[in-house]
Design an enzyme around this catalytic site. Structure first.
Site, mmCIF file in Angstrom:
data_model
loop_
_atom_site.group_PDB
_atom_site.id
_atom_site.type_symbol
_atom_site.label_atom_id
_atom_site.label_comp_id
_atom_site.label_asym_id
_atom_site.label_seq_id
_atom_site.Cartn_x
_atom_site.Cartn_y
_atom_site.Cartn_z
ATOM 1 N N HIS A 131 -10.519 3.490 -1.130
ATOM 2 C CA HIS A 131 -10.525 3.094 0.208
ATOM 3 C C HIS A 131 -11.502 1.717 0.150
ATOM 4 O O HIS A 131 -12.439 1.572 0.731
ATOM 5 C CB HIS A 131 -11.367 3.976 1.112
ATOM 6 N N HIS A 191 0.661 -1.373 0.017
ATOM 7 C CA HIS A 191 -0.041 0.000 0.031
ATOM 8 C C HIS A 191 0.820 1.496 0.065
ATOM 9 O O HIS A 191 0.525 2.197 -0.435
ATOM 10 C CB HIS A 191 -0.831 -0.074 1.185
#
Length: 709
Positions: free
Chosen positions: A84, A36
């Site tokens: 998200h 990430h």
């Protein structure tokens, strides 16, 4: 310890340190080296997106929190896209809301004022109640944050596919405006600066970066999802812009919390952080949790010592926590101390340079045997045009305050691209496009295709694309078939952006979008493109007796189309001919500036039939002759539902002008029909098809399914 690190990575850091990291250091490494945050499986490919352009102020090679381009008159726009996905699958309201908050903070970290948001949402089959619940709460979360903070949501995408049943995708893009000489970096270039933290740190979002770097297991703790506080976000926004001139660098605390923010801001220098000086939301927090917490509405500033008091005073007026928690050092070591004791002491470069991975690939491009399409026309029209992907998104837009700040020029749904006004008097058009069905067939052509589609969409309002960001969403990169589609999509995107000379100035990679059984989503790259309106702005309107002109050549290319998806039609994927996209777009822009057209719609999802339906929902009828379509097939269904690129439907009272202009550009155009007052009637080759039920479905579907869900 529950780390996501691979054994080879753990061995690598041990060799570099010549020791065993302690438990807290392992957690820091796990966060900073997470997929990430580090892009360890993708960064080598992303460098191919870099295009030297005189307009780029901050691009992909700068690797900062957002990209920036010069738009003239001393102004710049800042652009970013984020997602998200994992949090939204667990807690859709807070997952989506914090996605909005995070991207707004990325924009203000450049010293820019956010002026527009876009949301791109993909969820599963709405016949499954959980997906209705997910979508309803995702929309509510975006609306709650965007409306409260005063940034309009001006457009986006909404689509549905079984592939997202367990993995909704929630992407948010943001645009900001700033004087180009006022842009702030997210990194520092000198020691001695004080690290100032605004906001309280809590236990929400613990391990969020690691959580986003693995597949959903079905056992994930909701504690990995951050909690949104839009009112605190508004304070952060306003004060950050107020104090921007008093700070040297600004960084949002996102994935990995302070561990990542401090390391990245140090930029090869070092830092010392005193954990006990960090304002806490929860008493007696574990120091390790403080370091990696991803509590929202926090910003990190690098400040000259002489300006610290003034910076914190601005926050004190709002009773918002502000504290000096450390400083930048010349020694390239990242240290987190707790009452003088080093809990973490790691070389900056070791943290910033994780092992890079090139995973095996497996060619999964499909070779399909072409077959003639033999489908009944009437039922095919009704079935395709009723698909949820094609319905009005008005119910979604109605949840958003899209006119706050009064910069919105074209409201959502009124055109193929959003348009906002800029302080220098110019108009900026923005559009997002993705095509997971095409990517499942041919990721390379899909990569080219989504860039070309975004470019065409901007042309329909009179704009020419000038800058883009990308979001690449895939499954586990260690799976050869997944990594292959990822690499191929990048190859296509890179080729198209170089062809159009549109720099990609930033983006996001989201891997591990898989369900608990390890089934990946369809490859879902996304492009968000922005461009300036070149002269006149086109706001679509439909007039009786207007001529319908089809711009571009139609081909029997049904692979990845909505028709193919619904009816399982075997066919090759479209070959994206970028020169045709460019030239047809130039025809549209010229026609807009010459005021020769009243309506323009690029042909993409649902083909020509869907574009004609887009005229009909304005309260009119359309009659066409398929014999007038310039095509390589005489099959009516293929001509109506092909999704060949490079094409537009336009309405005009001067069709011959359009045909001649197209010919001069080397593009074919044909007059295929006219608009009439036969409300909701599509006439094809003298046969009427009553679409009244489909029109009602178009306007009411989402409210009936979601609004009452």
């Amino acid at each position: 310890m529950g780390l996501n690190l691979l054994p080879i990575e753990m061995d690598d850091i041990r060799k570099r340190l010549d020791r065993e990291p302690n438990e807290i250091e392992w957690r820091v490494i796990d966060a900073v080296w997470s997929e990430h945050c580090s892009y360890k499986s993708s960064k080598i490919f992303l460098k191919s997106f870099s295009i030297d352009s005189p307009n780029v102020i901050m691009g992909i090679k700068d690797w900062q929190d957002a990209g920036a381009v010069d738009i003239g008159d001393g102004w710049a726009i800042v652009i970013k896209v984020e997602s998200h996905n994992h949090p939204s699958a667990i807690d859709p309201f807070n997952g989506a809301a914090t996605g909005v908050g995070g991207i707004i903070r990325d924009i203000i970290s450049k010293g820019a004022k956010p002026i527009a948001l876009m949301d791109m949402i993909r969820v599963g089959n709405l016949k499954i109640r959980k997906n209705v619940w997910l979508l309803k709460n995702i929309i509510a979360g975006i609306a709650a944050y965007g409306n409260s903070i005063g940034v309009p949501v001006v457009g986006g995408e909404l689509s549905f596919d079984d592939t997202y049943n367990d993995n909704p995708l929630v992407d948010v893009a943001a645009i900001g405006i700033v004087r180009k000489d006022k842009i702030k970096p997210s990194i520092v270039d000198k020691a001695g600066l004080k690290l100032v933290l605004a906001g309280l740190t809590g236990i929400d979002g613990l391990g969020g970066a690691s959580f986003a770097s693995r597949k959903l297991s079905g056992e994930d703790e909701i504690g990995a999802v951050q909690i949104a506080d839009p009112f605190a976000g508004k304070i952060i926004l306003d004060i950050t812009l107020e104090i921007a001139d008093k700070v040297e660098a600004i960084k949002d605390l996102g994935g990995g919390g302070l561990a990542v923010a401090v390391t990245e801001m140090a930029n090869g220098l070092g830092a010392i952080v005193d954990i006990e000086k960090i304002p806490l939301r929860v008493k007696n927090m574990n120091p390790a949790d403080v370091i990696i917490s991803e509590t929202q509405e926090r910003m990190l500033y690098a400040v000259e010592e002489k300006n610290v008091e003034e910076v914190c005073k601005a926050f004190e007026e709002y009773e918002y926590p502000c504290s000096v928690i450390g400083e930048i050092t010349s020694e390239p070591i990242i240290k987190f101390r707790y009452f003088g004791k080093d809990l973490v002491s790691l070389p900056t470069n070791a943290l910033l340079e994780p092992p890079k991975f090139l995973w095996p690939i497996k060619n999964v491009r499909k070779n399909v045997e072409e077959k003639n399409v033999d489908l009944p026309l009437e039922s095919t029209i009704y079935t395709v045009l009723s698909h949820p992907d094609l319905v009005s998104k008005e119910w979604v837009y109605s949840q958003f305050d899209y006119e706050v700040n009064t910069s919105t020029v074209v409201k959502p749904g009124d055109a193929n691209g959003a348009v906002v006004s800029l302080p220098n008097g110019k108009l900026l058009a923005i559009k997002a496009d993705g095509n997971p069905d095409l990517c499942s067939e041919d990721a390379y052509e899909c990569g080219k295709g989504i860039v070309a589609e975004a470019y065409r969409n901007l042309a329909t309002v009179g704009a020419r694309g000038m800058v883009a960001v990308d979001h690449l969403q895939f499954g586990d990169p260690k799976k050869p078939e997944v990594y292959y589609t990822f690499v191929e999509a990048i190859r296509g995107i890179g080729e198209a952006t170089r062809f159009f000379n549109i720099p990609i100035v930033g983006g996001k990679v989201s891997f591990y979008n898989e369900n608990s059984q390890g089934k990946p989503i369809k490859p879902t790259p996304l492009i968000v493109m922005a461009g300036l309106v070149q002269g006149k702005l086109l706001k679509n309107r439909v007039e009786d007796s207007s001529y319908v002109v089809l711009l571009g050549y139609t081909r029997k290319e049904l692979g990845g189309s909505l028709l193919s998806k619904i009816f399982k039609v075997p066919s090759q994927a479209p070959k994206v001919r970028l020169q045709e996209d460019l030239l047809s777009s130039e025809v549209v822009i010229d026609a807009i500036n010459e005021e020769k057209i009243t309506f323009a719609k690029d042909i993409s999802r649902g083909g020509l039939a869907a574009s004609l339906f887009n005229i009909i929902v304005h309260g009119y009828g359309v009659e066409i002759s398929t014999k007038s379509i310039l095509s390589d097939t005489d099959n009516v269904v293929e001509n109506l539902f092909s999704e060949s690129s490079g094409r537009f439907v336009i309405l005009t009272n001067e069709p011959e002008w359009i045909v001649e202009k197209s010919r001069s550009k080397g593009i074919v155009a044909s007059i295929i029909g006219k608009v009439n007052k036969k409300t909701s009637i599509l006439t094809i080759d003298n046969t009427d098809y009553d679409l009244k039920t489909i029109v009602n479905n178009y306007f009411n579907f989402l409210e009936e399914v979601i609004g009452n869900g």
